[in-house]
Design an enzyme around this catalytic site. Structure first.
Site, PDB file in Angstrom:
ATOM      1  N   ASP A 190     -17.241   4.768 -62.245  1.00  6.27           N
ATOM      2  CA  ASP A 190     -18.474   5.456 -62.647  1.00  6.27           C
ATOM      3  C   ASP A 190     -18.287   6.961 -62.809  1.00  6.27           C
ATOM      4  O   ASP A 190     -19.242   7.686 -63.088  1.00  6.27           O
ATOM      5  CB  ASP A 190     -19.623   5.137 -61.681  1.00  6.27           C
ATOM      6  CG  ASP A 190     -19.300   5.542 -60.255  1.00  6.27           C
ATOM      7  OD1 ASP A 190     -18.222   6.123 -60.019  1.00  6.27           O
ATOM      8  OD2 ASP A 190     -20.131   5.263 -59.363  1.00  6.27           O
ATOM      9  N   ASP A 191     -17.044   7.447 -62.624  1.00  8.73           N
ATOM     10  CA  ASP A 191     -16.766   8.853 -62.955  1.00  8.73           C
ATOM     11  C   ASP A 191     -15.896   8.928 -64.218  1.00  8.73           C
ATOM     12  O   ASP A 191     -15.163   9.885 -64.427  1.00  8.73           O
ATOM     13  CB  ASP A 191     -16.135   9.618 -61.785  1.00  8.73           C
ATOM     14  CG  ASP A 191     -14.902   8.935 -61.221  1.00  8.73           C
ATOM     15  OD1 ASP A 191     -14.523   7.838 -61.710  1.00  8.73           O
ATOM     16  OD2 ASP A 191     -14.307   9.503 -60.275  1.00  8.73           O
ATOM     17  N   HIS A 209      -9.218  11.513 -63.371  1.00 10.35           N
ATOM     18  CA  HIS A 209      -9.231  12.876 -62.820  1.00 10.35           C
ATOM     19  C   HIS A 209      -7.964  13.179 -62.015  1.00 10.35           C
ATOM     20  O   HIS A 209      -7.858  14.235 -61.411  1.00 10.35           O
ATOM     21  CB  HIS A 209     -10.491  13.111 -61.979  1.00 10.35           C
ATOM     22  CG  HIS A 209     -10.689  12.134 -60.861  1.00 10.35           C
ATOM     23  ND1 HIS A 209      -9.853  12.053 -59.778  1.00 10.35           N
ATOM     24  CD2 HIS A 209     -11.631  11.185 -60.680  1.00 10.35           C
ATOM     25  CE1 HIS A 209     -10.282  11.110 -58.973  1.00 10.35           C
ATOM     26  NE2 HIS A 209     -11.356  10.556 -59.495  1.00 10.35           N
ATOM     27  N   ARG A 234     -23.931  10.045 -60.539  1.00 11.84           N
ATOM     28  CA  ARG A 234     -23.004   9.578 -61.580  1.00 11.84           C
ATOM     29  C   ARG A 234     -23.638   8.662 -62.623  1.00 11.84           C
ATOM     30  O   ARG A 234     -23.356   8.782 -63.815  1.00 11.84           O
ATOM     31  CB  ARG A 234     -21.818   8.834 -60.938  1.00 11.84           C
ATOM     32  CG  ARG A 234     -20.945   9.732 -60.087  1.00 11.84           C
ATOM     33  CD  ARG A 234     -19.755   8.969 -59.553  1.00 11.84           C
ATOM     34  NE  ARG A 234     -18.886   9.801 -58.727  1.00 11.84           N
ATOM     35  CZ  ARG A 234     -17.742   9.369 -58.197  1.00 11.84           C
ATOM     36  NH1 ARG A 234     -17.338   8.130 -58.415  1.00 11.84           N
ATOM     37  NH2 ARG A 234     -17.015  10.174 -57.459  1.00 11.84           N
ATOM     38  N   ASP A 242      -7.093  -1.831 -57.669  1.00 15.35           N
ATOM     39  CA  ASP A 242      -6.270  -1.630 -58.867  1.00 15.35           C
ATOM     40  C   ASP A 242      -4.792  -1.927 -58.584  1.00 15.35           C
ATOM     41  O   ASP A 242      -4.073  -2.437 -59.452  1.00 15.35           O
ATOM     42  CB  ASP A 242      -6.469  -0.236 -59.474  1.00 15.35           C
ATOM     43  CG  ASP A 242      -6.346   0.890 -58.462  1.00 15.35           C
ATOM     44  OD1 ASP A 242      -6.098   0.619 -57.266  1.00 15.35           O
ATOM     45  OD2 ASP A 242      -6.488   2.055 -58.866  1.00 15.35           O
TER      46      ASP A 242
HETATM   47  N1  UDP Z   1     -16.989   3.628 -54.871  1.00 17.99           N
HETATM   48  C1  UDP Z   1     -17.789   2.734 -54.199  1.00 17.99           C
HETATM   49  N2  UDP Z   1     -18.204   3.032 -52.929  1.00 17.99           N
HETATM   50  C2  UDP Z   1     -17.866   4.194 -52.309  1.00 17.99           C
HETATM   51  C3  UDP Z   1     -17.056   5.101 -53.009  1.00 17.99           C
HETATM   52  C4  UDP Z   1     -16.623   4.777 -54.288  1.00 17.99           C
HETATM   53  O1  UDP Z   1     -18.118   1.688 -54.732  1.00 17.99           O
HETATM   54  O2  UDP Z   1     -18.272   4.419 -51.158  1.00 17.99           O
HETATM   55  C5  UDP Z   1     -16.564   3.339 -56.243  1.00 17.99           C
HETATM   56  C6  UDP Z   1     -17.075   4.423 -57.176  1.00 17.99           C
HETATM   57  O3  UDP Z   1     -18.346   4.109 -57.645  1.00 17.99           O
HETATM   58  C7  UDP Z   1     -16.006   4.473 -58.248  1.00 17.99           C
HETATM   59  C8  UDP Z   1     -14.748   3.998 -57.529  1.00 17.99           C
HETATM   60  O4  UDP Z   1     -15.174   3.345 -56.342  1.00 17.99           O
HETATM   61  O5  UDP Z   1     -16.301   3.617 -59.315  1.00 17.99           O
HETATM   62  C9  UDP Z   1     -13.809   5.147 -57.176  1.00 17.99           C
HETATM   63  O6  UDP Z   1     -14.499   6.048 -56.354  1.00 17.99           O
HETATM   64  P1  UDP Z   1     -14.321   7.624 -56.439  1.00 17.99           P
HETATM   65  O7  UDP Z   1     -14.288   8.054 -57.860  1.00 17.99           O
HETATM   66  O8  UDP Z   1     -15.403   8.253 -55.598  1.00 17.99           O
HETATM   67  O9  UDP Z   1     -12.943   7.900 -55.696  1.00 17.99           O
HETATM   68  P2  UDP Z   1     -11.441   7.935 -56.228  1.00 17.99           P
HETATM   69  O10 UDP Z   1     -10.891   6.565 -55.943  1.00 17.99           O
HETATM   70  O11 UDP Z   1     -11.442   8.270 -57.676  1.00 17.99           O
HETATM   71  O12 UDP Z   1     -10.801   8.988 -55.404  1.00 17.99           O
HETATM   72 MN    MN Z   2     -12.837   8.891 -59.065  1.00 17.40          MN
END
Ligand code: UDP
Ligand code: MN
Length: 277
Positions: free
Chosen positions: A102-103, A211, A29, A187
């Site tokens: 970071d995504d 996303h 990423r 959040d």
């Molecule tokens: N993140 C992290 N450690 C992890 C997984 C995720 O710090 O083991 C951070 C990641 O870098 C991103 C945020 O948490 O900025 C959200 O993670 P992700 O997009 O993978 O999952 P989502 O919450 O969108 O499903």
């Molecule tokens: Mn994400």
């Protein structure tokens, strides 16, 4: 009016942009961000990670902060990083705190333009709800509380005035206790502090995207107006790719579409010359 003249004074310089990342995404990423939108906000963007990486430290001119937080996707660990993001913002003296994951791809000029509509001396919590209804938490086993929150995966911005009001509750690492108190991710805890404890409502800014939405539904002629974009992809789940629909590089070279999006928005970047037309 006075209002207008003050707001137009807001520039990129006034914004503290934090990106939550981790050791797990150093190769998948981070490089895309460093190659694209980070180049437009090098001085203002800080990465909050959990590892030391001399290459990235060098590429960002020392803007990688090793939080020494645990590196996983548990509410506690994410709260640990967000707590550091918030504390660094307070120390920075900037007028706006904007968080992204970071995504996310962040459209820097648009972020600045949208913030110019708001006064940082008033209380503003700008973001996008993940679901269009309030969440609830069990609070101290006594009552159920409902409130809204801006999903971290789309990005959110908090004015300095509001961030200062959060300080007795959230500064100096206290944010982590709030997270633990409601047993919710970072959040949600931000929303809890702002909407529930401080009684300030979130202002929905539809230009933030994560996303959780279908990225391909964003029309090409509207991309320039958006602040943030998301990306989702899971190994071995070909059908679950969720990315912006934008022409440019082929999908294998640019699965996130963020390189192509960047070239669509800023075609003068050197690497954009490699797009085959
Ligand atoms: N993140 C992290 N450690 C992890 C997984 C995720 O710090 O083991 C951070 C990641 O870098 C991103 C945020 O948490 O900025 C959200 O993670 P992700 O997009 O993978 O999952 P989502 O919450 O969108 O499903
Ligand atoms: Mn994400």
């Amino acid at each position: 009016s006075l209002e207008d003249s003050v707001n137009k004074n807001i520039t990129l310089e006034d914004i503290f942009i934090s990106v939550k990342t981790s050791r797990h995404y150093q190769t998948s990423r981070l490089p895309v961000i460093l190659k694209t939108w980070f180049q437009l906000a090098k001085e203002q963007t800080w990465f909050f990670t959990d590892v030391d990486n001399p290459l990235h430290q060098n590429q960002t001119n020392g803007h990688m902060i090793n939080t020494h937080c645990p590196s996983y996707h548990q509410p506690k660990h994410l709260c640990c990083k967000t707590s550091m993001e918030y504390d660094h913002f307070l120390d920075s003296g900037k007028k706006w705190f904007c968080h992204f994951d970071d995504d996310n791809y962040v459209n820097i000029p648009r972020l600045v333009a949208v913030l110019q509509r708001y006064d940082h001396r008033l209380d503003w919590y700008l973001g996008r709800q993940s679901v269009n209804r309030p969440v609830y938490v069990n609070y101290q086993k006594k009552k159920i509380l409902y409130f809204r929150f801006g999903t971290g995966g789309a990005g959110y911005c908090i004015s300095r005035s509001l961030a200062l009001k959060m300080s007795p509750i959230a500064s100096g690492g206290r944010f982590m206790s709030v997270c633990e108190g409601i047993r919710m991710p970072d959040d949600v805890a931000i929303g809890f502090i702002i909407e529930q404890l401080l009684k300030v409502n979130i202002t929905e800014v539809p230009e933030f995207h994560s996303h959780l939405e279908q990225m391909k539904l964003l029309p090409l002629n509207k991309l320039r107006d958006q602040i943030s974009f998301g990306f989702f992809w899971k190994k071995n789940y070909k059908d679950t790719i969720n990315a912006v629909n934008v022409p440019g590089f082929n999908a294998r070279y640019d699965p996130t579409r963020f390189l192509s999006l960047h070239c669509f928005l800023f075609p003068y970047f050197q690497f954009c010359k490699l797009i085959r037309r």
